[in-house]
Scaffold this motif. Structure first.
Motif, PDB file in Angstrom:
ATOM      1  N   GLU A  35       0.643  -1.272   0.205  1.00 29.84           N
ATOM      2  CA  GLU A  35       0.120   0.081   0.034  1.00 29.84           C
ATOM      3  C   GLU A  35       0.779   1.225   0.058  1.00 29.84           C
ATOM      4  O   GLU A  35       0.619   2.070  -0.750  1.00 29.84           O
ATOM      5  CB  GLU A  35      -1.093   0.096   0.983  1.00 29.84           C
ATOM      6  N   SER A  36       2.060   1.052   0.613  1.00 27.64           N
ATOM      7  CA  SER A  36       2.877   2.432   0.941  1.00 27.64           C
ATOM      8  C   SER A  36       3.538   2.616  -0.349  1.00 27.64           C
ATOM      9  O   SER A  36       4.009   3.769  -0.847  1.00 27.64           O
ATOM     10  CB  SER A  36       3.962   2.320   2.127  1.00 27.64           C
ATOM     11  N   SER A  37       3.638   1.800  -1.323  1.00 27.60           N
ATOM     12  CA  SER A  37       4.603   1.905  -2.614  1.00 27.60           C
ATOM     13  C   SER A  37       3.568   2.099  -3.552  1.00 27.60           C
ATOM     14  O   SER A  37       4.097   2.267  -4.885  1.00 27.60           O
ATOM     15  CB  SER A  37       5.260   0.536  -2.902  1.00 27.60           C
ATOM     16  N   THR A  38       2.122   1.907  -3.487  1.00 28.51           N
ATOM     17  CA  THR A  38       1.357   2.406  -4.549  1.00 28.51           C
ATOM     18  C   THR A  38       0.997   3.967  -4.916  1.00 28.51           C
ATOM     19  O   THR A  38       1.151   4.520  -3.910  1.00 28.51           O
ATOM     20  CB  THR A  38      -0.212   2.089  -4.068  1.00 28.51           C
ATOM     21  N   SER A  39       1.123   4.185  -6.197  1.00 29.06           N
ATOM     22  CA  SER A  39       1.146   5.577  -6.702  1.00 29.06           C
ATOM     23  C   SER A  39      -0.376   6.214  -6.278  1.00 29.06           C
ATOM     24  O   SER A  39      -1.154   5.564  -6.332  1.00 29.06           O
ATOM     25  CB  SER A  39       1.361   5.474  -7.871  1.00 29.06           C
ATOM     26  N   VAL A  40      -0.256   7.353  -5.830  1.00 27.24           N
ATOM     27  CA  VAL A  40      -1.633   8.155  -5.586  1.00 27.24           C
ATOM     28  C   VAL A  40      -1.916   8.825  -6.984  1.00 27.24           C
ATOM     29  O   VAL A  40      -3.225   9.489  -6.974  1.00 27.24           O
ATOM     30  CB  VAL A  40      -1.565   8.965  -4.442  1.00 27.24           C
ATOM     31  N   LEU A  41      -1.201   8.914  -7.945  1.00 29.59           N
ATOM     32  CA  LEU A  41      -1.590   9.479  -9.081  1.00 29.59           C
ATOM     33  C   LEU A  41      -2.165   8.558 -10.057  1.00 29.59           C
ATOM     34  O   LEU A  41      -1.829   7.098 -10.304  1.00 29.59           O
ATOM     35  CB  LEU A  41      -0.026  10.138  -9.913  1.00 29.59           C
ATOM     36  N   SER A  42      -2.952   8.850 -11.002  1.00 24.01           N
ATOM     37  CA  SER A  42      -3.718   7.985 -11.939  1.00 24.01           C
ATOM     38  C   SER A  42      -2.824   8.218 -13.049  1.00 24.01           C
ATOM     39  O   SER A  42      -1.886   8.783 -13.353  1.00 24.01           O
ATOM     40  CB  SER A  42      -5.173   8.604 -12.050  1.00 24.01           C
ATOM     41  N   GLY A  43      -3.182   7.154 -14.104  1.00 23.66           N
ATOM     42  CA  GLY A  43      -2.694   7.127 -15.526  1.00 23.66           C
ATOM     43  C   GLY A  43      -2.751   8.475 -16.152  1.00 23.66           C
ATOM     44  O   GLY A  43      -1.820   8.832 -16.727  1.00 23.66           O
ATOM     45  N   LYS A  44      -3.916   9.178 -15.893  1.00 20.91           N
ATOM     46  CA  LYS A  44      -4.151  10.619 -16.559  1.00 20.91           C
ATOM     47  C   LYS A  44      -3.255  11.510 -16.028  1.00 20.91           C
ATOM     48  O   LYS A  44      -2.521  12.217 -16.702  1.00 20.91           O
ATOM     49  CB  LYS A  44      -5.517  10.857 -16.501  1.00 20.91           C
ATOM     50  N   ASP A  45      -2.978  11.402 -14.488  1.00 21.78           N
ATOM     51  CA  ASP A  45      -2.095  12.611 -13.913  1.00 21.78           C
ATOM     52  C   ASP A  45      -0.900  12.155 -14.690  1.00 21.78           C
ATOM     53  O   ASP A  45       0.042  13.216 -14.790  1.00 21.78           O
ATOM     54  CB  ASP A  45      -2.140  12.097 -12.472  1.00 21.78           C
ATOM     55  N   TRP A  46      -0.191  11.104 -14.608  1.00 16.23           N
ATOM     56  CA  TRP A  46       1.087  10.819 -15.369  1.00 16.23           C
ATOM     57  C   TRP A  46       1.076  11.354 -16.446  1.00 16.23           C
ATOM     58  O   TRP A  46       2.250  11.960 -16.975  1.00 16.23           O
ATOM     59  CB  TRP A  46       1.376   9.336 -15.159  1.00 16.23           C
ATOM     60  N   LEU A  47       0.016  11.235 -17.282  1.00 17.66           N
ATOM     61  CA  LEU A  47       0.115  11.660 -18.847  1.00 17.66           C
ATOM     62  C   LEU A  47       0.403  13.216 -18.782  1.00 17.66           C
ATOM     63  O   LEU A  47       1.106  13.826 -19.321  1.00 17.66           O
ATOM     64  CB  LEU A  47      -0.869  11.161 -19.488  1.00 17.66           C
ATOM     65  N   LYS A  48      -0.442  13.948 -17.750  1.00 20.50           N
ATOM     66  CA  LYS A  48      -0.399  15.301 -17.740  1.00 20.50           C
ATOM     67  C   LYS A  48       0.897  15.788 -17.437  1.00 20.50           C
ATOM     68  O   LYS A  48       1.602  16.797 -17.637  1.00 20.50           O
ATOM     69  CB  LYS A  48      -1.476  15.556 -16.827  1.00 20.50           C
ATOM     70  N   ILE A  49       1.725  14.916 -16.250  1.00 20.23           N
ATOM     71  CA  ILE A  49       2.883  15.400 -15.854  1.00 20.23           C
ATOM     72  C   ILE A  49       3.788  15.257 -17.056  1.00 20.23           C
ATOM     73  O   ILE A  49       4.705  16.121 -17.284  1.00 20.23           O
ATOM     74  CB  ILE A  49       3.319  14.662 -14.578  1.00 20.23           C
ATOM     75  N   GLU A  50       3.900  14.201 -17.788  1.00 22.15           N
ATOM     76  CA  GLU A  50       4.880  14.097 -18.865  1.00 22.15           C
ATOM     77  C   GLU A  50       4.690  15.179 -19.832  1.00 22.15           C
ATOM     78  O   GLU A  50       5.677  15.601 -20.421  1.00 22.15           O
ATOM     79  CB  GLU A  50       4.617  12.719 -19.361  1.00 22.15           C
ATOM     80  N   THR A  51       3.250  15.497 -20.000  1.00 20.22           N
ATOM     81  CA  THR A  51       3.112  16.417 -21.163  1.00 20.22           C
ATOM     82  C   THR A  51       3.777  17.768 -20.779  1.00 20.22           C
ATOM     83  O   THR A  51       4.391  18.465 -21.446  1.00 20.22           O
ATOM     84  CB  THR A  51       1.553  16.398 -21.526  1.00 20.22           C
ATOM     85  N   LEU A  52       3.691  18.065 -19.565  1.00 16.02           N
ATOM     86  CA  LEU A  52       3.820  19.368 -18.931  1.00 16.02           C
ATOM     87  C   LEU A  52       5.566  19.599 -18.922  1.00 16.02           C
ATOM     88  O   LEU A  52       6.221  20.447 -19.195  1.00 16.02           O
ATOM     89  CB  LEU A  52       3.344  19.518 -17.457  1.00 16.02           C
TER      90      LEU A  52
END
Length: 65
Positions: A35-52
């Motif tokens: 549970e502690s190693s699970t990301s709190v970001l969704s796939g869409k969040d990661w895509l937004k970060i990568e795009t940014l």
């Protein structure tokens, strides 16, 4: 259930324990670790970060990046 499946199909892996471990219940310590190693970001969040990042960084291949 997994062992019955092996028996029913007559297919046995070389090391059944590897498969069986994936289906055994987790201990409380393992559960907390997972549970502690699970990301709190969704796939869409990661895509937004990568795009940014790609839009912000001009030379993706530069050493500084």
């Amino acid at each position: 259930m997994i062992l019955k499946s092996f028996k029913a199909t007559s297919i046995w892996p070389r090391n059944a324990e590897v498969i069986l471990q994936k289906y055994r219940p987790l201990t409380p310590v393992e559960q907390d670790s997972r549970e502690s190693s699970t990301s709190v970001l969704s796939g869409k969040d990661w895509l937004k970060i990568e795009t940014l990042v790609r839009n912000t960084v001009r030379e993706e291949g530069s050493r500084e990046v």
